[in-house]
Design a protein around this motif. Sequence first.
Motif, PDB file in Angstrom:
ATOM      1  N   LEU A  53       0.842  -1.202   0.000  1.00 60.24           N
ATOM      2  CA  LEU A  53       0.000   0.000   0.000  1.00 60.24           C
ATOM      3  C   LEU A  53       0.876   1.251   0.000  1.00 60.24           C
ATOM      4  CD1 LEU A  53      -2.676  -1.271   2.516  1.00 60.24           C
ATOM      5  CD2 LEU A  53      -3.173  -0.533   0.172  1.00 60.24           C
ATOM      6  N   ALA A  54       1.936   1.236   0.812  1.00 64.62           N
ATOM      7  CA  ALA A  54       2.870   2.374   0.842  1.00 64.62           C
ATOM      8  C   ALA A  54       3.535   2.547  -0.516  1.00 64.62           C
ATOM      9  CB  ALA A  54       3.906   2.172   1.939  1.00 64.62           C
ATOM     10  N   ASP A  55       3.925   1.436  -1.147  1.00 62.59           N
ATOM     11  CA  ASP A  55       4.546   1.502  -2.476  1.00 62.59           C
ATOM     12  C   ASP A  55       3.636   2.232  -3.462  1.00 62.59           C
ATOM     13  OD1 ASP A  55       6.678  -0.052  -1.541  1.00 62.59           O
ATOM     14  OD2 ASP A  55       5.945  -1.911  -2.464  1.00 62.59           O
ATOM     15  N   GLU A  56       2.360   1.882  -3.460  1.00 62.70           N
ATOM     16  CA  GLU A  56       1.415   2.489  -4.396  1.00 62.70           C
ATOM     17  C   GLU A  56       1.182   3.956  -4.080  1.00 62.70           C
ATOM     18  OE1 GLU A  56       0.079   1.234  -7.318  1.00 62.70           O
ATOM     19  OE2 GLU A  56       1.640  -0.240  -6.894  1.00 62.70           O
ATOM     20  N   PHE A  57       1.087   4.282  -2.802  1.00 65.25           N
ATOM     21  CA  PHE A  57       0.930   5.689  -2.431  1.00 65.25           C
ATOM     22  C   PHE A  57       2.133   6.493  -2.927  1.00 65.25           C
ATOM     23  CE2 PHE A  57       1.962   9.296   0.128  1.00 65.25           C
ATOM     24  CZ  PHE A  57       0.777  10.000   0.134  1.00 65.25           C
ATOM     25  N   VAL A  58       3.337   6.001  -2.658  1.00 63.02           N
ATOM     26  CA  VAL A  58       4.561   6.697  -3.062  1.00 63.02           C
ATOM     27  C   VAL A  58       4.607   6.852  -4.581  1.00 63.02           C
ATOM     28  CG1 VAL A  58       7.088   6.475  -3.175  1.00 63.02           C
ATOM     29  CG2 VAL A  58       5.885   6.078  -1.010  1.00 63.02           C
ATOM     30  N   LYS A  59       4.251   5.804  -5.297  1.00 60.98           N
ATOM     31  CA  LYS A  59       4.239   5.861  -6.760  1.00 60.98           C
ATOM     32  C   LYS A  59       3.330   6.995  -7.247  1.00 60.98           C
ATOM     33  CE  LYS A  59       2.996   3.042 -10.788  1.00 60.98           C
ATOM     34  NZ  LYS A  59       2.432   1.748 -11.203  1.00 60.98           N
ATOM     35  N   GLY A  60       2.111   7.052  -6.726  1.00 65.07           N
ATOM     36  CA  GLY A  60       1.176   8.093  -7.119  1.00 65.07           C
ATOM     37  C   GLY A  60       1.664   9.484  -6.742  1.00 65.07           C
ATOM     38  N   ALA A  61       2.214   9.615  -5.534  1.00 66.67           N
ATOM     39  CA  ALA A  61       2.694  10.920  -5.060  1.00 66.67           C
ATOM     40  C   ALA A  61       3.870  11.421  -5.898  1.00 66.67           C
ATOM     41  CB  ALA A  61       3.082  10.834  -3.588  1.00 66.67           C
ATOM     42  N   LYS A  62       4.766  10.516  -6.264  1.00 64.21           N
ATOM     43  CA  LYS A  62       5.908  10.923  -7.100  1.00 64.21           C
ATOM     44  C   LYS A  62       5.448  11.291  -8.503  1.00 64.21           C
ATOM     45  CE  LYS A  62       9.714   8.652  -4.720  1.00 64.21           C
ATOM     46  NZ  LYS A  62      10.792   7.635  -4.799  1.00 64.21           N
ATOM     47  N   GLU A  63       4.504  10.533  -9.042  1.00 66.10           N
ATOM     48  CA  GLU A  63       3.973  10.844 -10.371  1.00 66.10           C
ATOM     49  C   GLU A  63       3.288  12.217 -10.383  1.00 66.10           C
ATOM     50  OE1 GLU A  63       1.525   7.723 -11.971  1.00 66.10           O
ATOM     51  OE2 GLU A  63       3.175   6.274 -11.922  1.00 66.10           O
ATOM     52  N   ALA A  64       2.759  12.632  -9.235  1.00 66.60           N
ATOM     53  CA  ALA A  64       2.111  13.945  -9.127  1.00 66.60           C
ATOM     54  C   ALA A  64       3.136  15.062  -8.944  1.00 66.60           C
ATOM     55  CB  ALA A  64       1.108  13.948  -7.978  1.00 66.60           C
ATOM     56  N   GLY A  65       4.433  14.695  -8.907  1.00 66.11           N
ATOM     57  CA  GLY A  65       5.492  15.695  -8.824  1.00 66.11           C
ATOM     58  C   GLY A  65       5.934  16.061  -7.427  1.00 66.11           C
ATOM     59  N   ASN A  66       5.580  15.261  -6.450  1.00 62.14           N
ATOM     60  CA  ASN A  66       5.939  15.549  -5.069  1.00 62.14           C
ATOM     61  C   ASN A  66       7.295  14.960  -4.706  1.00 62.14           C
ATOM     62  OD1 ASN A  66       3.412  16.861  -4.087  1.00 62.14           O
ATOM     63  ND2 ASN A  66       2.553  14.934  -4.816  1.00 62.14           N
ATOM     64  N   ASP A  67       7.901  15.540  -3.679  1.00 58.85           N
ATOM     65  CA  ASP A  67       9.159  15.054  -3.105  1.00 58.85           C
ATOM     66  C   ASP A  67       8.788  14.125  -1.957  1.00 58.85           C
ATOM     67  OD1 ASP A  67      11.773  14.723  -2.204  1.00 58.85           O
ATOM     68  OD2 ASP A  67      11.825  16.671  -1.186  1.00 58.85           O
ATOM     69  N   VAL A  68       9.121  12.837  -2.082  1.00 58.62           N
ATOM     70  CA  VAL A  68       8.693  11.846  -1.097  1.00 58.62           C
ATOM     71  C   VAL A  68       9.899  11.230  -0.412  1.00 58.62           C
ATOM     72  CG1 VAL A  68       7.411   9.696  -0.733  1.00 58.62           C
ATOM     73  CG2 VAL A  68       6.654  11.309  -2.498  1.00 58.62           C
ATOM     74  N   PHE A  69       9.858  11.217   0.922  1.00 60.14           N
ATOM     75  CA  PHE A  69      10.853  10.505   1.728  1.00 60.14           C
ATOM     76  C   PHE A  69      10.107   9.431   2.500  1.00 60.14           C
ATOM     77  CE2 PHE A  69      13.188   9.720   5.655  1.00 60.14           C
ATOM     78  CZ  PHE A  69      14.476   9.483   5.172  1.00 60.14           C
ATOM     79  N   ARG A  70      10.556   8.194   2.353  1.00 63.70           N
ATOM     80  CA  ARG A  70       9.902   7.067   3.024  1.00 63.70           C
ATOM     81  C   ARG A  70      10.859   6.469   4.039  1.00 63.70           C
ATOM     82  NH1 ARG A  70       7.118   1.896  -0.012  1.00 63.70           N
ATOM     83  NH2 ARG A  70       7.110   0.469   1.776  1.00 63.70           N
ATOM     84  N   PHE A  71      10.340   6.244   5.235  1.00 60.63           N
ATOM     85  CA  PHE A  71      11.128   5.602   6.285  1.00 60.63           C
ATOM     86  C   PHE A  71      10.377   4.355   6.735  1.00 60.63           C
ATOM     87  CE2 PHE A  71      12.386   4.904  10.726  1.00 60.63           C
ATOM     88  CZ  PHE A  71      13.748   4.738  10.534  1.00 60.63           C
ATOM     89  N   ASP A  72      11.005   3.208   6.529  1.00 59.68           N
ATOM     90  CA  ASP A  72      10.428   1.919   6.903  1.00 59.68           C
ATOM     91  C   ASP A  72      10.994   1.492   8.254  1.00 59.68           C
ATOM     92  OD1 ASP A  72       8.830   1.201   4.467  1.00 59.68           O
ATOM     93  OD2 ASP A  72      10.783   1.461   3.518  1.00 59.68           O
ATOM     94  N   ALA A  73      10.330   1.892   9.320  1.00 59.25           N
ATOM     95  CA  ALA A  73      10.823   1.615  10.669  1.00 59.25           C
ATOM     96  C   ALA A  73      10.969   0.126  10.933  1.00 59.25           C
ATOM     97  CB  ALA A  73       9.884   2.233  11.707  1.00 59.25           C
ATOM     98  N   GLY A  74      10.071  -0.676  10.423  1.00 58.12           N
ATOM     99  CA  GLY A  74      10.110  -2.116  10.664  1.00 58.12           C
ATOM    100  C   GLY A  74      11.235  -2.840   9.954  1.00 58.12           C
TER     101      GLY A  74
END
Length: 177
Positions: free
Chosen positions: A20-41
């Motif tokens: 789900l996070a992968d898909e959110f990030v994909k959409g957010a980047k395609e919309a031109g946003n700067d995304v930083f993801r931190f996978d605590a687990g």
Amino acid sequence: MKKILVLTGSPHPNGASSRLADEFVKGAKEAGNDVFRFDAGLQPLGELHFLQLDAGERTIADNDIVSREVLPKLIEADVVVFVSSLYYFGMNAQLKAVIDRFYSINHELKDDKQSAVIVAGYGVGDDLKPMKDHFNIIQKYMRWQNIGTIVAEDSWNAAKLAKHLQEAYALGKSISA
């Protein structure tokens, strides 16, 4: 362009919440946003330091990964996205450990940020309610505007999960300046 911080807690790199996070990030980047993801687990066990309070408050050294990488991104973020799978009716302990670290910079975080919540679980209905309520209370306390909540109930079901993956992508894609 918005700065987006995505915080996940699952220790399963190919699990439902990670997908789900992968898909959110994909959409957010395609919309031109700067995304930083931190996978605590997915961090080594020694990397996440828990906030501990004794007789008085103690801070954690500024040299751990959360202090070095996550908290500065959190301060800069326009949007904070929480992604967790269901563990005994709540969020992952790894994600909770990171959220607990917000306390050290709490005064810098209460502003006009937006926030979203994406949760996955093998339960339905009331099984996920305590976790949804917890995230809602965090958002309310921080005065962050909730811009979306995705609850992937019965995420073991491929057909149901596929629908929620599309929702996560669409939510990410919808975020623009």
